[in-house]
Design an enzyme around this catalytic site. Structure first.
Site, PDB file in Angstrom:
ATOM      1  CD  GLN A 267      58.182  36.763  49.794  1.00 39.50           C
ATOM      2  OE1 GLN A 267      56.974  37.114  49.960  1.00 39.50           O
ATOM      3  NE2 GLN A 267      59.086  37.523  49.869  1.00 39.50           N
ATOM      4  CG  HIS A 270      54.567  38.219  53.189  1.00 43.19           C
ATOM      5  ND1 HIS A 270      54.195  39.430  53.978  1.00 43.19           N
ATOM      6  CD2 HIS A 270      55.826  38.370  52.612  1.00 43.19           C
ATOM      7  CE1 HIS A 270      55.094  40.501  53.758  1.00 43.19           C
ATOM      8  NE2 HIS A 270      56.180  39.969  53.183  1.00 43.19           N
ATOM      9  CD  GLU A 335      56.524  40.362  45.124  1.00 44.27           C
ATOM     10  OE1 GLU A 335      56.230  39.068  45.308  1.00 44.27           O
ATOM     11  OE2 GLU A 335      55.909  41.434  45.757  1.00 44.27           O
ATOM     12  CG  HIS A 336      60.910  39.946  46.657  1.00 44.03           C
ATOM     13  ND1 HIS A 336      59.654  39.638  46.775  1.00 44.03           N
ATOM     14  CD2 HIS A 336      60.925  41.543  46.962  1.00 44.03           C
ATOM     15  CE1 HIS A 336      58.696  40.503  47.409  1.00 44.03           C
ATOM     16  NE2 HIS A 336      59.606  41.644  47.566  1.00 44.03           N
ATOM     17  CG  ASP A 369      60.304  43.336  52.303  1.00 41.21           C
ATOM     18  OD1 ASP A 369      60.325  43.409  51.019  1.00 41.21           O
ATOM     19  OD2 ASP A 369      60.685  42.196  52.814  1.00 41.21           O
ATOM     20  CG  HIS A 428      42.134  61.826   8.813  1.00 44.71           C
ATOM     21  ND1 HIS A 428      40.786  61.293   9.102  1.00 44.71           N
ATOM     22  CD2 HIS A 428      42.918  61.670  10.140  1.00 44.71           C
ATOM     23  CE1 HIS A 428      40.667  60.907  10.298  1.00 44.71           C
ATOM     24  NE2 HIS A 428      41.776  60.876  11.052  1.00 44.71           N
TER      25      HIS A 428
END
Lengths: 439, 439
Positions: A267, A270, A335-336, A369, A428
């Site tokens: 991670q 990145h 996220e993960h 991934d 209406h």
């Protein structure tokens, strides 16, 4: 434990008085673009909206250091994509194909069906599901050009039944990534334009003489892309505005510390804003992982990035027990999430918020991934509290179906009339009353 | 046909040379807020984020002409909601209950299930569906306070399993709408704050000392509310940014012109920006509807609004045939589509874009607005190209599940390794390679 003064990664404990404050500081992420970015993006959007291709060409020449005079020079043909795929070394072509098949297979399961039901009086209610006409996929170019992102964005659109998939990918200095083109071929992309930045988002949102206007834009990008997407939201659909990628790993202390260190690195490599957090109730285990981090970090190709990420935003967190670990997961909504524990299935009911859950010691995030099947485009920065992984559902929409029988309309008309008059919307009410059977 | 110079509503024909241009002009809607609105909203958001309750109280006193000193004065209790419900006249209480039951019944069908599947090597893949922890519902106050909107926004959240539903509704000058409170009681709203505008959106997005922070904000509002929602998007989820409401009616010429006129009015009476369009291939029928409009318009309570709406944004469009009518529908992607034709079910396959489809002469939009069951919060301004009605799915999110067996991880590890190295993400590759069985 390494000397605090030179520690690569922060150590926190839920028992610390200031724990929640420190955690908040660690998680804090302001994705907001400043006013100068905003103003530059607004200018580009307005220019492309007004001048179309000419504006896109100028911006591309300027920002990507290109020298083109016509949009045809910024368009790749189906033949070029095919050639890129055919030209790959066997092992890469095969790996891409396996990943593509698995992703397709998983996403097929996400396809919802239209449905309807009939009531006793013959009234039919339902929901019809249809694909978007046209989807736009933004793929970052340059150094961070990822073929896996092409698969993950384009395949769900393809499975959803989108009629036309338009991909944009900038090629700064004219550098084309063959793996990206090969992935576009495999994923069924219909058009590729080698443009990027806010100008590409504008071209997709408004359409130009050459770039067809799309209905939704998905895919990650830098701050200019994110700002442009936010600005055109409403005009077209967009996926989420992605923040930096993050992982939270929970270990029961029995997973090989080297494996965990490498999972955190995967991670952290990145970018410098990426976030890697490990949680365990076993202090000695955290020590062992910290040692593994210090030992393995210098062996990484992307050591500098991983080091910056871990020291700025990483953490090893000591907690009390499983219950507290789960509390942390739901607080962070990662996220993960890797559940590197013996029986992850017993944890699942209590995990409320996470983009993707990687279960057991063997399921490293990297498998997901690339090729496990589920999407790798996931909600970041705690947005898993309300967002989902990118999926087939992002490329479809629903229409409500209401077909009243004469009898059904008569009964509903009475109810609608009362409620409409309660809201002082008498047209209406009268429209509903016309459908009431005279008795 | 009435004299063009005093016509209430525009007449267009697809045969006109300038038809597409005129249609574009008619549909054109810029929902973008100007810089002064933007700046005022930014100030309010920042103030509430920093000062919490105090800022909310000040803004409420100022904009809603209130005079309160404590948030408790801006909070309604469960008892107050219950009392509002109990105090309604019977026919209103019963109509609300019928509508609520039907809406609940329809939305129950939208609940997706979690799913998973096991591969030959024991690897399990799946998708887990969970509700949001907390949803915020914005209900406009003052003149346009609609109990039906409370039902349509809160019931899907309730059906989704949201733990806590927080409603905000401004009460300008302290005027409370009992029908709105009764609807909140019926729909299972947990907290009600009598606040509105950007300050209410800020309170929901950031949380204050009294207002709990929510995960998603839904519901319509004025330009300040819409601008604030766009600004906090990402921090929390939001539903769509709604534009003015619109209807497109397609008639085969056999529906009573008075019915059609009233159906168009029921849209036009909402506000001066609302849009009502009728399409038919029967010119005499369009003449008859135009006469009905001119005859019935003066009988409306909201004549001035309906007149302004019809003359500014309404149209009676003559087309060639059914195929061209369908083309127009898909071009416009209307929020509401009435198929006032003999066999609407034969049209359905070709309708690609519409928020809700009202089928047959008996199904007036008003029935769906209040009580048919499907949601009345629908994508406006052509966004049905990529958006869906508000639904249970808006209050849930998905998490991917990946649980690799040792054997599965080994095989996937090989593929991931190749692809990760192709992207120069070698920590990803090494994390995957750790899971490959030594052979």
């Amino acid at each position: 434990m390494s000397d605090k003064s030179i520690a690569t990664i922060a150590r926190l404990s839920t028992a610390d008085a200031a724990f929640h404050q420190r955690l908040d500081a660690l998680l804090d992420w302001e994705g907001v673009s400043d006013k100068s970015v905003q103003a530059r993006v607004d200018d580009i959007l307005a220019d492309v909206k007004q001048r179309g291709d000419a504006a896109v060409i100028e911006a591309t020449n300027r920002f990507d250091r290109m020298d083109v005079t016509h949009m045809d020079q910024l368009r790749l043909s189906a033949q070029q994509l095919q050639a890129a795929f055919d030209g790959l070394p066997d092992h890469q072509r095969e790996a891409l194909a396996v990943a593509s098949e698995r992703i397709k297979h998983y996403h097929e399961r996400q396809k919802p069906s239209s449905w309807q039901y009939e009531e006793a009086d013959g009234t039919v209610l339902g929901q019809k599901v249809t694909p978007l006409d046209r989807a736009g996929i933004y793929v970052p170019g340059g150094k961070a050009a990822y073929p896996s992102s092409v698969l993950m964005n384009a395949i769900p659109a393809h499975v959803a039944g989108v009629r036309e998939i338009v991909m944009v990918v900038p090629t700064p200095d004219g550098v084309v990534n063959n793996l990206v083109l090969a992935a576009a071929h495999l994923a069924g992309v219909d058009h590729v334009f080698t443009i990027g930045g806010a100008q590409a988002i504008a071209a997709l949102a408004y359409g130009t003489q050459s770039v067809p206007r799309v209905d939704k834009i998905v895919g990650p990008g830098n701050i200019y892309v994110a700002t442009a997407k936010r600005a055109v939201f409403g005009q077209v659909g967009i996926d989420m505005i992605a923040g930096p990628s993050e992982i939270m790993v929970v270990s029961d202390g029995k997973t090989d510390p080297d494996w965990l260190a490498m999972d955190l690195f995967s991670q952290a490599e990145h970018d410098e804003d990426a976030q890697a957090i490990l949680v365990s109730w076993d202090a000695e285990h955290l020590d062992a992982v910290e040692s593994a981090i210090d030992r393995l970090l210098p062996t990484l190709e992307r050591e500098a990035i991983a080091h910056a990420s871990l020291s700025r935003r990483g953490a090893l967190i000591l907690c009390k027990d499983q219950a507290e670990a789960i509390e942390l997961v739901n607080r962070v909504a990662p996220e993960h999430l890797e559940l590197s524990v013996a029986t992850p299935e017993t944890w699942l009911d209590e995990i409320r918020h996470a983009g993707a859950i990687f279960m057991g010691r063997h399921t490293s995030e990297a498998l997901g991934d690339y090729c496990a099947g589920p999407n790798h485009v996931l909600p970041t920065s705690g947005t898993a509290r309300f967002s989902s992984p990118l999926g087939v559902y992002d490329f479809q929409k629903r229409s409500s179906i209401i077909h009243c029988s004469a009898e059904g309309a008569s009964e509903l008309g009475k109810v609608a009339s009362v409620l409409a008059r309660g809201e002082s919307l008498t047209a209406h009410a009268r429209s509903a009353e016309y459908r009431i059977n005279p008795e």
